[in-house]
Scaffold this motif. Structure first.
Motif, mmCIF file in Angstrom:
data_model
loop_
_atom_site.group_PDB
_atom_site.id
_atom_site.type_symbol
_atom_site.label_atom_id
_atom_site.label_comp_id
_atom_site.label_asym_id
_atom_site.label_seq_id
_atom_site.Cartn_x
_atom_site.Cartn_y
_atom_site.Cartn_z
ATOM 1 N N THR A 198 -59.649 18.555 17.084
ATOM 2 C CA THR A 198 -60.450 19.186 16.761
ATOM 3 C C THR A 198 -60.595 20.761 16.269
ATOM 4 O OG1 THR A 198 -61.542 19.308 18.702
ATOM 5 C CG2 THR A 198 -62.126 17.587 17.384
ATOM 6 N N PHE A 199 -59.352 21.345 16.940
ATOM 7 C CA PHE A 199 -59.374 22.609 15.966
ATOM 8 C C PHE A 199 -58.440 22.734 15.314
ATOM 9 C CE2 PHE A 199 -56.624 26.116 16.441
ATOM 10 C CZ PHE A 199 -57.729 27.390 16.235
ATOM 11 N N GLU A 200 -57.376 21.555 14.895
ATOM 12 C CA GLU A 200 -56.433 21.670 14.063
ATOM 13 C C GLU A 200 -57.963 20.856 12.705
ATOM 14 O OE1 GLU A 200 -53.060 19.397 14.718
ATOM 15 O OE2 GLU A 200 -52.177 19.879 16.301
ATOM 16 N N ARG A 201 -58.753 20.574 12.836
ATOM 17 C CA ARG A 201 -59.549 19.443 11.438
ATOM 18 C C ARG A 201 -60.446 21.088 11.453
ATOM 19 N NH1 ARG A 201 -60.749 14.738 10.813
ATOM 20 N NH2 ARG A 201 -60.121 12.729 12.415
ATOM 21 N N PHE A 202 -60.899 22.417 12.584
ATOM 22 C CA PHE A 202 -61.243 22.882 11.835
ATOM 23 C C PHE A 202 -60.867 24.020 10.552
ATOM 24 C CE2 PHE A 202 -63.331 27.222 12.108
ATOM 25 C CZ PHE A 202 -64.587 26.950 11.792
ATOM 26 N N VAL A 203 -59.592 24.043 11.542
ATOM 27 C CA VAL A 203 -58.463 24.955 10.455
ATOM 28 C C VAL A 203 -58.525 24.981 9.295
ATOM 29 C CG1 VAL A 203 -56.265 26.495 10.185
ATOM 30 C CG2 VAL A 203 -57.973 25.996 12.628
ATOM 31 N N ASP A 204 -58.098 23.565 8.974
ATOM 32 C CA ASP A 204 -58.220 22.531 8.100
ATOM 33 C C ASP A 204 -58.645 23.048 7.012
ATOM 34 O OD1 ASP A 204 -55.096 22.527 8.508
ATOM 35 O OD2 ASP A 204 -56.057 20.549 8.716
ATOM 36 N N ALA A 205 -60.199 22.190 7.934
ATOM 37 C CA ALA A 205 -61.471 23.137 7.117
ATOM 38 C C ALA A 205 -62.116 24.347 6.307
ATOM 39 C CB ALA A 205 -63.001 22.051 7.897
ATOM 40 N N VAL A 206 -61.852 25.289 7.499
ATOM 41 C CA VAL A 206 -61.963 25.971 6.773
ATOM 42 C C VAL A 206 -60.242 26.888 6.055
ATOM 43 C CG1 VAL A 206 -63.441 27.053 7.986
ATOM 44 C CG2 VAL A 206 -61.223 27.707 9.159
ATOM 45 N N GLY A 207 -59.691 26.335 5.378
ATOM 46 C CA GLY A 207 -58.423 26.313 4.639
ATOM 47 C C GLY A 207 -57.620 27.658 5.121
ATOM 48 N N GLY A 208 -57.071 27.429 6.424
ATOM 49 C CA GLY A 208 -56.238 27.592 6.980
ATOM 50 C C GLY A 208 -56.411 29.507 7.916
ATOM 51 N N HIS A 209 -58.197 29.845 7.671
ATOM 52 C CA HIS A 209 -58.396 31.370 8.286
ATOM 53 C C HIS A 209 -58.042 31.546 9.143
ATOM 54 C CE1 HIS A 209 -60.715 34.467 7.393
ATOM 55 N NE2 HIS A 209 -61.520 34.117 6.147
#
Length: 358
Positions: A198-209
């Protein structure tokens, strides 16, 4: 190689209305007497900290730093766990989480969410004024009621949830970028960011911020039966904060990971005072040292059995004894033969092979 800092103490579980827990000065004096070197400050607790003043005033921040430093302590991070939680709340939890917000926005989810974002932005400015480069928080959750796939989840439900979570957090992360500060999310059940996937999903969702980072807390991973040491191998580049918190998992014929709606004391998985649980901290401190983690080891005390003041006293010594002062030389340097490129080539047979080929 770098040595981590510590021990630090998260003040949230200790703050109270009675001395020495009712002011920043007195609680810092108490923490320092136990051997702590840093304190993590909960920004929602007005007995200890005024977030609005800290966001707006260098003078106030200087006063806060002066109080903390007068006891030989540093501020490790500011915590916005409660405010971060309110950036994203599924309607099923509206009433349960309303108590985290200011009274004037309770009962109004839209106003509460706007208040939470404002709080996060103020914490970015406060961190900048205090010279801090990391802040710890929660992500909030929209998808958590659907964590178990029954009934079958509609196609795209989770993707939509993380797209919205990313949309809400992206401008906050941009503000932290401007402040020179990371947001270290505590990977925690009840949040949409609750494990590595889920952390990976989130990082993808914020454009790798680059400011989307991790507050590493192995207790939550043990209760999920996740490999918390391998987690460091996977995500060490994003681990910017560390909650040293213990836990144990003792499944029975009655309860397992989900806990059977039992109280904390009767769950198979429960938090324990540092050193009383099953988390392998020798492996964790070694792994973090391996990857040059040089921020703080902060005790977060939670236990269903032990008194918090005993946990705080024992925790300072536990962390101090586990921090690895990293070496500046190799253990076999005494046998080193020096640097000689010609000798290296001879030992590898390179010159011999070249001569034979010619």
């Amino acid at each position: 190689m770098k040595t981590m800092k510590g021990p630090g103490l998260f003040l949230a579980q200790f703050a109270g209305d009675e001395a020495p827990f009712n002011s920043l000065d007195s609680i810092c004096r108490w923490a320092a007497a136990l051997g702590y070197k840093g304190v993590q400050i909960p920004t929602w607790d007005a007995r200890l900290f005024d977030l609005k003043k800290a966001a707006e005033s260098d003078t106030y921040c200087d006063e806060i730093q002066g109080i903390v430093q007068s006891h030989g302590l540093d501020i490790t991070e500011l915590s916005t766990h409660l405010q971060g939680q309110l950036v994203a709340v599924h309607p099923a939890f509206d009433e349960a989480f309303d108590g985290f917000a200011a009274p004037e926005v309770r009962g109004n989810p839209k106003a509460r969410q706007a208040w939470a974002v404002e709080q996060m932005l103020m914490a970015a400015q406060a961190s900048r004024r205090l010279g801090l480069t990391v802040s710890v928080s929660f992500s909030g959750a929209l998808a958590w009621p659907f964590v178990y796939p029954w009934p079958q989840r509609p196609t795209g439900l989770i993707e939509t949830a993380f797209e919205e979570l990313g949309r809400r957090w992206r401008p906050i992360l941009d503000a932290y970028e401007d402040a020179g500060c990371d947001v270290a999310y505590e990977i925690h059940p009840g949040e949409d960011i609750h494990d590595g996937a889920t952390f990976e999903r989130f990082v993808d969702a914020v454009g790798g911020h680059a400011r989307a980072c991790i507050n590493y807390d192995p207790s939550h991973f043990l209760l999920q039966q996740l490999d918390y040491v391998a987690f460091i191998d996977l995500y060490h580049d994003r681990i910017k904060a560390f909650h040293a918190k213990d836990a144990e998992f003792n499944p029975t014929g009655r309860v397992g990971v989900y806990g059977g709606y039992e109280s904390w004391i009767n769950r198979a998985g429960r938090f324990r005072s540092l050193g009383d649980g099953q988390v392998d901290f020798n492996a964790i401190f070694s792994k973090l040292a391996q990857y040059d983690y040089d921020s703080w080891a902060v005790l977060e005390w939670e236990c269903a059995l032990k008194h918090p003041e005993d946990g705080a006293r024992e925790g300072a010594e536990f962390i101090r004894n586990h921090i690895i002062r990293v070496t500046e030389k190799a253990f076999d340097d005494f046998a080193a033969g020096g640097t000689d490129e010609a000798a290296n080539r001879r030992m590898l047979g390179i010159e011999t092979m070249r001569a034979a080929a010619e």
